[in-house]
Scaffold this motif. Sequence first.
Motif, PDB file in Angstrom:
ATOM      1  N   ILE B 133     -22.442  -5.888  11.159  1.00 54.04           N
ATOM      2  CA  ILE B 133     -23.106  -4.909  10.296  1.00 54.04           C
ATOM      3  C   ILE B 133     -23.981  -3.983  11.137  1.00 54.04           C
ATOM      4  CG2 ILE B 133     -24.860  -4.599   8.494  1.00 54.04           C
ATOM      5  CD1 ILE B 133     -23.799  -7.184   7.205  1.00 54.04           C
ATOM      6  N   GLY B 134     -24.745  -4.598  12.043  1.00 51.72           N
ATOM      7  CA  GLY B 134     -25.620  -3.799  12.890  1.00 51.72           C
ATOM      8  C   GLY B 134     -24.839  -2.763  13.687  1.00 51.72           C
ATOM      9  N   VAL B 135     -23.731  -3.208  14.278  1.00 50.20           N
ATOM     10  CA  VAL B 135     -22.917  -2.291  15.084  1.00 50.20           C
ATOM     11  C   VAL B 135     -22.325  -1.199  14.200  1.00 50.20           C
ATOM     12  CG1 VAL B 135     -20.771  -2.132  16.420  1.00 50.20           C
ATOM     13  CG2 VAL B 135     -22.425  -3.926  16.937  1.00 50.20           C
ATOM     14  N   THR B 136     -21.799  -1.594  13.035  1.00 51.19           N
ATOM     15  CA  THR B 136     -21.170  -0.607  12.157  1.00 51.19           C
ATOM     16  C   THR B 136     -22.200   0.401  11.654  1.00 51.19           C
ATOM     17  OG1 THR B 136     -19.722  -2.405  11.455  1.00 51.19           O
ATOM     18  CG2 THR B 136     -19.541  -0.350  10.247  1.00 51.19           C
ATOM     19  N   VAL B 137     -23.367  -0.076  11.291  1.00 47.79           N
ATOM     20  CA  VAL B 137     -24.411   0.849  10.840  1.00 47.79           C
ATOM     21  C   VAL B 137     -24.795   1.799  11.971  1.00 47.79           C
ATOM     22  CG1 VAL B 137     -26.838   1.023  10.131  1.00 47.79           C
ATOM     23  CG2 VAL B 137     -25.325  -0.628   9.009  1.00 47.79           C
ATOM     24  N   ALA B 138     -24.969   1.226  13.165  1.00 51.00           N
ATOM     25  CA  ALA B 138     -25.375   2.068  14.293  1.00 51.00           C
ATOM     26  C   ALA B 138     -24.325   3.124  14.603  1.00 51.00           C
ATOM     27  CB  ALA B 138     -25.622   1.196  15.530  1.00 51.00           C
ATOM     28  N   PHE B 139     -23.047   2.737  14.513  1.00 49.68           N
ATOM     29  CA  PHE B 139     -21.995   3.664  14.897  1.00 49.68           C
ATOM     30  C   PHE B 139     -21.452   4.483  13.732  1.00 49.68           C
ATOM     31  CE2 PHE B 139     -22.118   0.887  18.537  1.00 49.68           C
ATOM     32  CZ  PHE B 139     -21.872   1.745  19.595  1.00 49.68           C
ATOM     33  N   CYS B 140     -21.953   4.235  12.491  1.00 49.27           N
ATOM     34  CA  CYS B 140     -21.470   5.014  11.338  1.00 49.27           C
ATOM     35  C   CYS B 140     -22.593   5.706  10.599  1.00 49.27           C
ATOM     36  CB  CYS B 140     -20.742   4.109  10.336  1.00 49.27           C
ATOM     37  SG  CYS B 140     -19.233   3.468  10.958  1.00 49.27           S
ATOM     38  N   ALA B 141     -23.561   4.903  10.124  1.00 51.09           N
ATOM     39  CA  ALA B 141     -24.582   5.473   9.248  1.00 51.09           C
ATOM     40  C   ALA B 141     -25.423   6.497  10.006  1.00 51.09           C
ATOM     41  CB  ALA B 141     -25.456   4.353   8.680  1.00 51.09           C
ATOM     42  N   ILE B 142     -25.787   6.158  11.230  1.00 47.16           N
ATOM     43  CA  ILE B 142     -26.637   7.080  11.987  1.00 47.16           C
ATOM     44  C   ILE B 142     -25.885   8.370  12.341  1.00 47.16           C
ATOM     45  CG2 ILE B 142     -27.979   7.340  14.117  1.00 47.16           C
ATOM     46  CD1 ILE B 142     -28.625   4.285  13.773  1.00 47.16           C
ATOM     47  N   PRO B 143     -24.644   8.268  12.873  1.00 41.30           N
ATOM     48  CA  PRO B 143     -23.886   9.514  13.103  1.00 41.30           C
ATOM     49  C   PRO B 143     -23.649  10.309  11.814  1.00 41.30           C
ATOM     50  CG  PRO B 143     -22.852   7.696  14.254  1.00 41.30           C
ATOM     51  CD  PRO B 143     -23.925   7.098  13.411  1.00 41.30           C
ATOM     52  N   THR B 144     -23.441   9.593  10.686  1.00 40.48           N
ATOM     53  CA  THR B 144     -23.230  10.302   9.419  1.00 40.48           C
ATOM     54  C   THR B 144     -24.488  11.086   9.029  1.00 40.48           C
ATOM     55  OG1 THR B 144     -21.691   8.609   8.708  1.00 40.48           O
ATOM     56  CG2 THR B 144     -22.587  10.024   6.989  1.00 40.48           C
ATOM     57  N   LEU B 145     -25.632  10.450   9.222  1.00 44.48           N
ATOM     58  CA  LEU B 145     -26.894  11.132   8.929  1.00 44.48           C
ATOM     59  C   LEU B 145     -27.032  12.385   9.789  1.00 44.48           C
ATOM     60  CD1 LEU B 145     -29.584  10.762   7.298  1.00 44.48           C
ATOM     61  CD2 LEU B 145     -30.540   9.749   9.370  1.00 44.48           C
TER      62      LEU B 145
END
Lengths: 305, 268
Positions: B133-145
Motif C-alpha cells: 500500500i505504501g509503495v502504491t500510494v507513493a507511486f500513484c497518489a502523490i504523482p496523481t496529486l
Amino acid sequence: MTVIGIDKVSRWFGNVVAVNDITMTIGPGVTGLLGPNGAGKSTLISMMAGFLAPSTGAVTLDGATVWRNEQVYRQVGIVPEREAMYDFLTAREFVVANAELHGLPDPGAAAQRALATVEMQYAQDRRIDTYSKGMRQRAKMASALVHNPSVLLLDEPFNGMDPRQRLQLMELLRRMGAEGRTVLFSSHILEEVEQLAHHIEVVVAGRHAASGDFRKIRRLMTDRPHRYLVRSSDDRRLAAVLIAHASTAGIELDRTEEALRIQAVDFAAFTEFLPRIARDHGIRLFTVSPSDESLESVFSYLVTA
Amino acid sequence: MSATTATRPPGPPRPPAGIPAAGSGTGPRFFHPTVARLTYRGLLGRRRALLLFALPALLLVIVGAVRALAGADDSTAHDVLQGFALSGVVPLVGVIAGTGAIGPEIDDGSIVYLLSKPIRRGTIVTTKLLVAIGVTVAFCAIPTLLAGFVLNGNGQRLAVAYAAASAVAAVAYSAVFLMLGVLTRHAVVVGLVYALLWEGVIGNVVPGARTLSVQQWAVAVAQKIGRGDLISSDVGLSTAVVLLVLVTAGATWFAAHRLRGLKITGEE
C-alpha cells in the motif's frame, strides 16, 4: 534434548505416494537420511520442517505437533535445498534479518556468532548473489544457527560442494551433534552419510528400508549377493573352477557379451579368491566389473531384504 | 578462508523450555519491521521496480505535454486523471507492488526464511500489505496529486479528489493482488488481465460490471471530494466504502489463510 517423532506418516500428492507409512524417532546426534533421488527424503524433511502436512500420521517435536505451529521454529534451524535466499542482501544483513525474525535480544551479536561459526565473516559484507555455491550454503547455515536451535534440518547440504567445503561442513555438523543437538541431513551418497552420521535411516521409494549405525547398514549392503561381469582368456575353465568354490553362487556364460556373469555369495572372499584361482590355473583376467554396484540396486536389495 | 579465523562454538543448545501450542505467538501483531524491510528492498531491488518509476514518470510527462498544448482545462484534467491516472497507472502499479510483495519469494522459495520463524502468518501478510500500500500510494497518489496541480491547479479540487481516489484504490488493489501473489504463480498475468480487461474493457461495455470495480468505488470517493459535476460514479459512496472494506479485508484474510497452508517441498 529434542526428539523428532514421525509416527505412521504417509504423504501423497494426487495418486503418487511420496512417503509411505514411515515411523521413526530422531534424537540428539547426527542422523543421516539416506536414499536415492526421488525416494521421498525431501518430502519427509518438509514435513519435519512444518512446510507440508502429512496426509496421515503425525510429525512431532518433543510431542508438539509441527504442522501449523510456528512456535516450533524457536528450536528448529532449517537449511533448505533450494538456492534462493534474499540475494540482494549481504550475508550479514541476511543473518541479522533472520535473528530479528526470531525476536532475539541482540540480533547483531547473534549474527556475528553464527557467521563466525561457519567462517563467513570475511565475506559477510558482500551481496549474496556474488557468492559461490559453498559460500551460499554456509550463509544458509549461519541463518539456521543464529538462534542456537536444538534441532537442525538440512536437505542435501553437500550437493554441489567441493571436497574442501564438504569436509568443513562435515566438521561443523559433527560439532553440532557432539554438542547435543539433533542434526538430521539427507543425502543420496552412502559415503557421505557413513562418514558423518552416527545413525542412518534409509528411505527407498517412500518406504523406511533400514535403520541403524553405519556398520549395520554397511553389513546389509555387503552381505547381499554380488554380481560380477568377468572376461578372461578361458571363460569356460574359469567357470568350472569358480563353481567348485563356496564363495560362488552361480555362473552364466553370456555368449553375446562373451563374458561370465557370476553371482558371488561372500563379497570379501570372492574378491580374494578370484585373482588367486586365475593365477593358479594360468588364466588371464581381462575384465572384472561389478555389474550391480549402482546405489539403486543396493537400495532395492535393502528394500526386498 | 583463513585458518586463523576465530570460530567460537555457539555453546550447547538451550534446554528446550517446552514448545507452546500453536497460535500462542508473541511479537508484533500487524507489522513486523524486518518483514517490511525485506519486502521493501525486494520490491525496489528487482528489475520490475523500474516500471514503478516509469509509470508515474510517464504520467507526469503526459500531463506536462497536455498542459503545454491545451492549457488549463477542468474537463481535460478530469479526463486525464480518471482515464489515465486512476484507470491505468494505479492498477498497473498495484499489480507490480501487490504481487511483487510476496510472489517472487514464493516462486523462488526464499519465503521459507520467513515461514520458518515464530511469526504469525497473518503478520507476514499484513506487513507485506502495508508495504505494498505504501509503495502504491507513493507511486500513484502523490504523482496523481502533482498531475492534478499541473493540469488545472487543483481546479474544482480535482487533484485532491483523484489523489484520494488513487490512495483508496491503492489499498484495495494491493490487497487483491497480494492475495493473487499467494494463490498463483501467474499472479502478474492474472492481475493484468483483471486490471485491464475487467476494469477497463468489460467495465466500459457491460454497465453492471462497473459496480464491481475497484475503480468505480474509488471514483465514488473522488465524487464526494471534488466540486462541480465532472466526476460521477456508478456506485453510491456508502456502497463503495462498504465494498472497499469488504474486499480489502476479505482478500487479506484469505491470503493469510492460504499462506498458513502453503506447502513447500524441495526440488524432488
